[in-house]
Scaffold this motif. Sequence first.
Motif, PDB file in Angstrom:
ATOM      1  N   ALA A 128     -46.301  48.419  89.458  1.00 16.21           N
ATOM      2  CA  ALA A 128     -45.062  47.874  88.897  1.00 16.21           C
ATOM      3  C   ALA A 128     -44.189  48.981  88.322  1.00 16.21           C
ATOM      4  N   ALA A 129     -44.802  49.965  87.655  1.00 15.87           N
ATOM      5  CA  ALA A 129     -44.034  51.082  87.103  1.00 15.87           C
ATOM      6  C   ALA A 129     -43.339  51.865  88.217  1.00 15.87           C
ATOM      7  N   TYR A 130     -44.044  52.056  89.327  1.00 17.16           N
ATOM      8  CA  TYR A 130     -43.452  52.750  90.484  1.00 17.16           C
ATOM      9  C   TYR A 130     -42.243  51.978  91.008  1.00 17.16           C
ATOM     10  N   ALA A 131     -42.404  50.659  91.176  1.00 11.08           N
ATOM     11  CA  ALA A 131     -41.315  49.852  91.712  1.00 11.08           C
ATOM     12  C   ALA A 131     -40.115  49.821  90.758  1.00 11.08           C
ATOM     13  N   LEU A 132     -40.373  49.635  89.469  1.00 14.56           N
ATOM     14  CA  LEU A 132     -39.275  49.521  88.502  1.00 14.56           C
ATOM     15  C   LEU A 132     -38.604  50.862  88.262  1.00 14.56           C
ATOM     16  N   ASN A 133     -39.370  51.929  88.282  1.00 12.17           N
ATOM     17  CA  ASN A 133     -38.757  53.249  88.083  1.00 12.17           C
ATOM     18  C   ASN A 133     -37.768  53.567  89.198  1.00 12.17           C
ATOM     19  N   GLY A 134     -38.046  53.113  90.396  1.00 10.72           N
ATOM     20  CA  GLY A 134     -37.121  53.330  91.494  1.00 10.72           C
ATOM     21  C   GLY A 134     -35.807  52.608  91.309  1.00 10.72           C
ATOM     22  N   MET A 135     -35.792  51.628  90.392  1.00 11.41           N
ATOM     23  CA  MET A 135     -34.577  50.832  90.192  1.00 11.41           C
ATOM     24  C   MET A 135     -33.847  51.196  88.906  1.00 11.41           C
ATOM     25  N   VAL A 136     -34.595  51.442  87.825  1.00 10.30           N
ATOM     26  CA  VAL A 136     -33.934  51.717  86.543  1.00 10.30           C
ATOM     27  C   VAL A 136     -33.805  53.209  86.275  1.00 10.30           C
ATOM     28  N   LYS A 137     -34.516  54.032  87.057  1.00  8.30           N
ATOM     29  CA  LYS A 137     -34.456  55.492  86.920  1.00  8.30           C
ATOM     30  C   LYS A 137     -34.769  55.961  85.494  1.00  8.30           C
ATOM     31  N   ASN A 138     -35.719  55.296  84.869  1.00  2.86           N
ATOM     32  CA  ASN A 138     -36.140  55.662  83.523  1.00  2.86           C
ATOM     33  C   ASN A 138     -37.633  55.398  83.432  1.00  2.86           C
ATOM     34  N   LYS A 139     -38.429  56.434  83.387  1.00  4.46           N
ATOM     35  CA  LYS A 139     -39.878  56.307  83.490  1.00  4.46           C
ATOM     36  C   LYS A 139     -40.468  55.483  82.350  1.00  4.46           C
ATOM     37  N   LEU A 140     -40.020  55.741  81.126  1.00  2.00           N
ATOM     38  CA  LEU A 140     -40.577  55.032  79.980  1.00  2.00           C
ATOM     39  C   LEU A 140     -40.220  53.553  80.024  1.00  2.00           C
ATOM     40  N   ALA A 141     -38.954  53.265  80.359  1.00  4.47           N
ATOM     41  CA  ALA A 141     -38.539  51.869  80.461  1.00  4.47           C
ATOM     42  C   ALA A 141     -39.293  51.161  81.580  1.00  4.47           C
ATOM     43  N   ALA A 142     -39.464  51.850  82.715  1.00  4.50           N
ATOM     44  CA  ALA A 142     -40.192  51.256  83.834  1.00  4.50           C
ATOM     45  C   ALA A 142     -41.638  50.969  83.449  1.00  4.50           C
ATOM     46  N   PHE A 143     -42.254  51.887  82.731  1.00  8.94           N
ATOM     47  CA  PHE A 143     -43.644  51.687  82.332  1.00  8.94           C
ATOM     48  C   PHE A 143     -43.762  50.509  81.363  1.00  8.94           C
ATOM     49  N   THR A 144     -42.851  50.424  80.416  1.00  3.78           N
ATOM     50  CA  THR A 144     -42.898  49.320  79.452  1.00  3.78           C
ATOM     51  C   THR A 144     -42.699  47.983  80.151  1.00  3.78           C
ATOM     52  N   GLY A 145     -41.746  47.931  81.092  1.00  5.57           N
ATOM     53  CA  GLY A 145     -41.551  46.699  81.863  1.00  5.57           C
ATOM     54  C   GLY A 145     -42.783  46.354  82.671  1.00  5.57           C
ATOM     55  N   ALA A 146     -43.452  47.364  83.222  1.00  4.69           N
ATOM     56  CA  ALA A 146     -44.671  47.139  84.000  1.00  4.69           C
ATOM     57  C   ALA A 146     -45.792  46.580  83.128  1.00  4.69           C
ATOM     58  N   VAL A 147     -45.876  47.052  81.888  1.00  7.36           N
ATOM     59  CA  VAL A 147     -46.896  46.539  80.963  1.00  7.36           C
ATOM     60  C   VAL A 147     -46.631  45.074  80.627  1.00  7.36           C
ATOM     61  N   LEU A 148     -45.361  44.731  80.400  1.00  6.11           N
ATOM     62  CA  LEU A 148     -45.027  43.327  80.163  1.00  6.11           C
ATOM     63  C   LEU A 148     -45.480  42.455  81.321  1.00  6.11           C
TER      64      LEU A 148
END
Length: 861
Positions: A128-148
Amino acid sequence: MKKTVFLFVIASVAVSLAAHSFFLYEWAHDRYMTGNGDGLAQMIIFKSFLFEQYKQGNFFYSYSFGLGGGIYSQLGYYFTTSFVFIASFAAVFLMQLLHLAGDADPLFWAQAAVFISVIKLSLIILAAAYALNGMVKNKLAAFTGAVLYGTSVIYFRHTVFWEFFSDAMLWLPLLVAGAEKVIREKRTGLFITACSLTLINNFYFAYINLIFIAIYVIFRWLIRLDPEKEAPRWKQFKMFAASCLISFGISAVSFVPAVYGFLNNLRPPYDQSVAVYDLTDNILFSSRIVLLPAVFMLFLFAFSFYKNKTFRLFASISVLLVLLHYSPLAASAFNGFSAPQNRFEYLLAFTIGGAAAAGMTELKNIRRKEMIWSILLVLLIYIAVIWRKDLDLSLMQNWSIVVLLFLTIAIFTAAGFQYKKSQLFLHVCILLSSVLVANTYQKYILSESSGIKNVSKSYLTSNEYNGEEQRRLLNNIRKDDNGDPYTRVDWMNGVRNNTPLMQDFNGFSAYSSILNRDLLLFYWEDLQIDMGRESVSRYASMGDRANLYSLLYGKYYMTEKNNAAIVPYGFIKTDESEHYTVYKNKYTLPFIRTARTVFTEKDLADAPVLAREHAMLEGIVLENGDNGKEQPPSIPDLMKQMKLKTEGASYHNGVLDVTAENGGIDLIPEGGLPKEGDYYVGFYLKSLAKDQFFNLRVNDYVTSRKSNQSIYKTGVYDLTIRVPKTDKISIRLPKGKYQLDHLRLHQEDYQLLKKAAAQKAPAADLDWQNNQVSIIFDNQNGDRYMVLPVPYEKGWEVTVNGKTQTVQKANYAFIGFPIEKGKNDIRLVYYPPYFKATLAVTVISLIIGIWYGRRRKKLGS
């Protein structure tokens, strides 16, 4: 890049371990992360069973699964092609080779469940972090969204109760990332890979995931995130269509047999009305399926966030999925338009994670006034929900309120200070709250409210589940039987239909969502075998009918001592322990039987079930045969010789009104009792109550019937119950009104069974290795057909003396085939339905997929 990947891996594992803190603590105290329903009845048993099959190199068929069945077609819904299970198998097999693990029995898989879940959740967060990082271009935000997404309550609900359900959460982010590659870069490789993986892994959740991807792509066409780089919609459509076709081709070798098994299952159509909306679930405080994170609610009302197209995309899909969550009609659609089942909400968890990730990148632009309004609106919503009179605030719900306040303070802090100084604190707050909610849910909802705390080592080794006393008797049976590998034993521990798989013997029962259609018809309609418990996903026993045990090579009957009154005719006691007794069949028929006399199902269509049993004893019953040459056995109906008397009930015009706690009717023979044998009493029985589960008692025999509202009722109301010789047949029911008519009564003296058992068994050499059966048989009597107690199923092929013959459905649900006079060299082999053709399609599609993916990569670059 390597450092980032390493940090992501470490962080994902750390969060996963923290999110499993409660169950890790429970594991240390010999309590396990496995549901006390299907978790114990199916999940750990199927994993143990498949592990042993795969270890032996057997991938296609098992004589031990119920009465026998294809592994691909009937267990494909569970773990057969699950990549998580295959990886678990490889790891455990390696551990066994290194002497780091013992037997992979059900207890082992229960103990391993939490560790498998920790690894799986880590992978889900990473994907999920990989997929979201490709969209939001922010590693920390992508990781937090992936944890949710990963730590959402539905992950733990699915993993605990139906472990393979949560596997779908691993492939969903990859599908989204693949779709984005198609849309933005015109590359199809990742999408084809992700689509193929989800189709191979589980056809049911592939259906849900692909519905979501279709919705996602439609929203992406409406909300173009990067219009300058995105391919035209028509070009995207063509790439998606080609990729899906290639993916279906790659998955064909596993997908087609699994879908065939699903289509060859037998489920009555869901005949209840499905509501459009049901607003009873509280997704802010008390839902067992989905809890909306407070941060998502806060972001949802921060209206400036909608300028961010990625946030707008995920927020819009989230709102749609929230609406669908409240629609039983949508739940039915996601369940193949069957009974409504809330299994798709992990999709909502992903879009919430995406919205949160995108929203956190916008926090630096939010105005204090807007944020205050958002907080006030959200607080008003929470307060309004709290003030609902029907809301019962539990500890789980109070923790949700604490989390809300915690996050609200964090948002205020983010607004009061510079974004860069406060963002880390905000992310930490969200991550901690996610872990807190996950563990609180595990403790109060799963462990305490759902009884998971009772799944312990002591329980799994007790007589209630898999006791040493039971296993000792089964070992004695093996010794008494000289290790005959085909012997069947009728034994089921309580209502656990998969007891034979758990205790490693050939039984008469199975519990699976997908079963052999012909076997279910054999039970429900053709022979009307009562299994002691009405269910669409189970079969069990032979209704204590001696003819059927003998026909299906049932040599032993094991039961609790207090059930000795219902032992089948012709079974004699051979062994006992403190709580159990074992009986042996005096009239077992050979495993290989041949026949000259042929009956057809059409000839027997109007005959009583006892006549059908006699036809199978006298010869063979074929679906299509020599019509008209053999007359059905004649079985007289004795109802005219019976006196009918009511007890605590009234009976008029086929309606039984039971007024006593245990009332009904008695059938009293007027012509005297038979010297030996049984009665077969048959009738049509249906409760006239809208919603009433009830037990039916016929003398000492008890069976349960589902409510008319149950989604697991068979819709079969014609019953036949075997009753040992008696001076009175008592049919007893709880208070209520029932339609009870078409009463019929037949007597079985077992002379035909004794005659069949006295005949000399045909001399035959049998060798069964995995999916291949070899039989050498000298047909000296010139019989026409051979029949085996192996269920008829698409995939069986037979050659007799080198000539291909047609495998026919014999005796309603088993395999038969023509044989020649004299010596017969018979070869039977089973492959999953359409296996050879689909294997060729898979290989060709894989080659095309590699070529197409590389071609798109070159064109895209």
